[in-house]
Design a protein around this motif. Structure first.
Motif, mmCIF file in Angstrom:
data_model
loop_
_atom_site.group_PDB
_atom_site.id
_atom_site.type_symbol
_atom_site.label_atom_id
_atom_site.label_comp_id
_atom_site.label_asym_id
_atom_site.label_seq_id
_atom_site.Cartn_x
_atom_site.Cartn_y
_atom_site.Cartn_z
ATOM 1 N N CYS A 104 0.828 -1.204 0.000
ATOM 2 C CA CYS A 104 0.000 0.000 0.000
ATOM 3 C C CYS A 104 0.864 1.257 0.000
ATOM 4 O O CYS A 104 0.630 2.194 -0.768
ATOM 5 N N VAL A 105 1.877 1.280 0.833
ATOM 6 C CA VAL A 105 2.762 2.443 0.905
ATOM 7 C C VAL A 105 3.541 2.603 -0.393
ATOM 8 O O VAL A 105 3.728 3.727 -0.890
ATOM 9 N N ALA A 106 4.009 1.484 -0.965
ATOM 10 C CA ALA A 106 4.766 1.560 -2.206
ATOM 11 C C ALA A 106 3.917 2.139 -3.341
ATOM 12 O O ALA A 106 4.381 2.959 -4.126
ATOM 13 N N LEU A 107 2.654 1.719 -3.409
ATOM 14 C CA LEU A 107 1.772 2.250 -4.451
ATOM 15 C C LEU A 107 1.446 3.719 -4.196
ATOM 16 O O LEU A 107 1.411 4.528 -5.129
ATOM 17 N N GLU A 108 1.213 4.078 -2.938
ATOM 18 C CA GLU A 108 0.901 5.465 -2.613
ATOM 19 C C GLU A 108 2.068 6.391 -2.930
ATOM 20 O O GLU A 108 1.879 7.575 -3.211
ATOM 21 N N PHE A 109 3.258 5.842 -2.901
ATOM 22 C CA PHE A 109 4.446 6.648 -3.125
ATOM 23 C C PHE A 109 4.521 7.213 -4.537
ATOM 24 O O PHE A 109 5.316 8.124 -4.810
ATOM 25 N N THR A 110 3.719 6.719 -5.469
ATOM 26 C CA THR A 110 3.764 7.249 -6.827
ATOM 27 C C THR A 110 3.480 8.747 -6.876
ATOM 28 O O THR A 110 3.968 9.441 -7.772
ATOM 29 N N VAL A 115 5.978 14.208 -8.102
ATOM 30 C CA VAL A 115 6.391 15.568 -7.757
ATOM 31 C C VAL A 115 7.902 15.706 -7.861
ATOM 32 O O VAL A 115 8.424 16.697 -8.385
ATOM 33 N N ALA A 116 8.630 14.692 -7.383
ATOM 34 C CA ALA A 116 10.084 14.738 -7.453
ATOM 35 C C ALA A 116 10.562 14.762 -8.899
ATOM 36 O O ALA A 116 11.511 15.470 -9.245
ATOM 37 N N THR A 117 9.913 14.011 -9.764
ATOM 38 C CA THR A 117 10.304 13.978 -11.172
ATOM 39 C C THR A 117 10.051 15.318 -11.843
ATOM 40 O O THR A 117 10.867 15.810 -12.628
ATOM 41 N N LEU A 118 8.901 15.929 -11.534
ATOM 42 C CA LEU A 118 8.594 17.236 -12.103
ATOM 43 C C LEU A 118 9.615 18.285 -11.699
ATOM 44 O O LEU A 118 9.916 19.211 -12.450
ATOM 45 N N GLY A 119 10.158 18.154 -10.480
ATOM 46 C CA GLY A 119 11.091 19.154 -9.989
ATOM 47 C C GLY A 119 12.533 18.933 -10.416
ATOM 48 O O GLY A 119 13.390 19.736 -10.076
#
Length: 295
Positions: A104-110, A115-119
């Motif tokens: 669940c946490v791994a999927l939520e991390f998307t 956001v990190a990729t956009l920045g």
């Protein structure tokens, strides 16, 4: 007391914001493990409502947000922040009822990963993102667990991730004026919004000391403490750096699931944990240099 400004692009990221974020992530995972124990009685909706309500009361007592009132210009950002807090928590707990904590946490991390990729502005940043993606894939071996993985739970976790990404953006916008008190206002808004969904499930147990004690633990570790720490972090850390450092979140979820919920870790999952830890370490080192805020 003046509000804490959001970090400027040229502001170096020191050790304390990193430690604060790690503490917030650990607190959230421990709280999630306790919350799952309340699901048989309260359900995810009732658990979420009590978590947000108790967290809001704790933050109000600690921060006294009424001493710094939001301006009319900041109200839309504050409302958007509160809405995403409510939606993120409701969706995450609904997913947690159906799929394991680590998955669940791994999927939520998307969400924060997006956001990190956009920045990203440098090639090295993309290398850490790629390493984090490898770790997440290894922590979520869909080919090996697809038979028992609830597709609705997967969809709910991904939706929670989208809300998490929006939360990062709205928290920085609202926090530019209100500082750490943003978490108190946002939690109060989220608690009010959650009432129609969870009050009927929680109402029969409001006088039960054991259930309410458990809910208080969840409220402290899942809401009050981590949201307070995260607002301190977001006031000193660009959204991109925040999104990269929470690469540790799936590892924390998998480890907490193993320790508290008896979820077994295989070699592939351990490799995934090592990958996200390496990505987080690389990001922390790179963050000592100036980092641009995402557009």
């Amino acid at each position: 007391m003046t509000s804490t400004p959001i970090a400027k692009p040229e502001t170096p990221v020191g050790a304390m914001p990193v430690l604060g974020l790690l503490g917030a992530m650990l607190s959230v995972q421990v709280g999630a493990a306790f919350a799952k124990g309340l699901f048989p009685v309260l359900g995810p909706e009732g658990t979420t409502m009590l978590r947000l309500a108790i967290g809001a009361l704790m933050l109000a007592a600690a921060l006294r947000p009424w001493k710094v009132l939001p301006s009319r210009r900041n109200l839309p950002w504050l409302a958007a922040y509160g809405i995403t807090v409510c939606a993120m928590n409701m969706l995450f707990y609904a997913a947690l009822q159906r799929i394991p904590l680590g998955v669940c946490v791994a999927l939520e991390f998307t969400g924060p990963l997006f956001v990190a990729t956009l920045g990203s502005r440098r090639l090295l940043d993309l290398v850490w993102v790629a390493l984090a993606v490898v770790g997440i894939v290894l922590l979520s071996p869909f080919a090996g667990i697809s038979r028992g993985l609830d597709p609705i739970g997967v969809a709910l976790a991904l939706a929670a991730g989208a809300c998490w990404g929006l939360y990062i953006i709205f928290a920085q916008k609202a926090g530019a004026e209100l500082g750490v008190r943003t978490s108190a206002y946002g939690m109060a808004i989220a608690a009010v919004l959650a009432l129609p969904f969870g009050f009927s499930a929680a109402q029969p147990y409001l006088a039960d000391p054991h259930i309410m004690a458990g809910a208080a633990v969840v409220g402290l570790f899942s809401s009050a403490l981590p949201f307070y720490l995260e607002m301190l972090v977001l006031a000193r850390m660009p959204a991109k750096v925040y999104g990269m450092l929470v690469c540790l979140e799936p590892a924390g979820g998998a480890l907490t699931g193993f320790l508290f919920l008896h979820e077994k870790l295989n070699l592939v999952q351990c490799t995934g944990i090592a990958a996200v830890i390496a990505a987080a370490f690389g990001t922390a080192v790179a963050a000592r240099r100036p980092v641009a805020l995402p557009a």
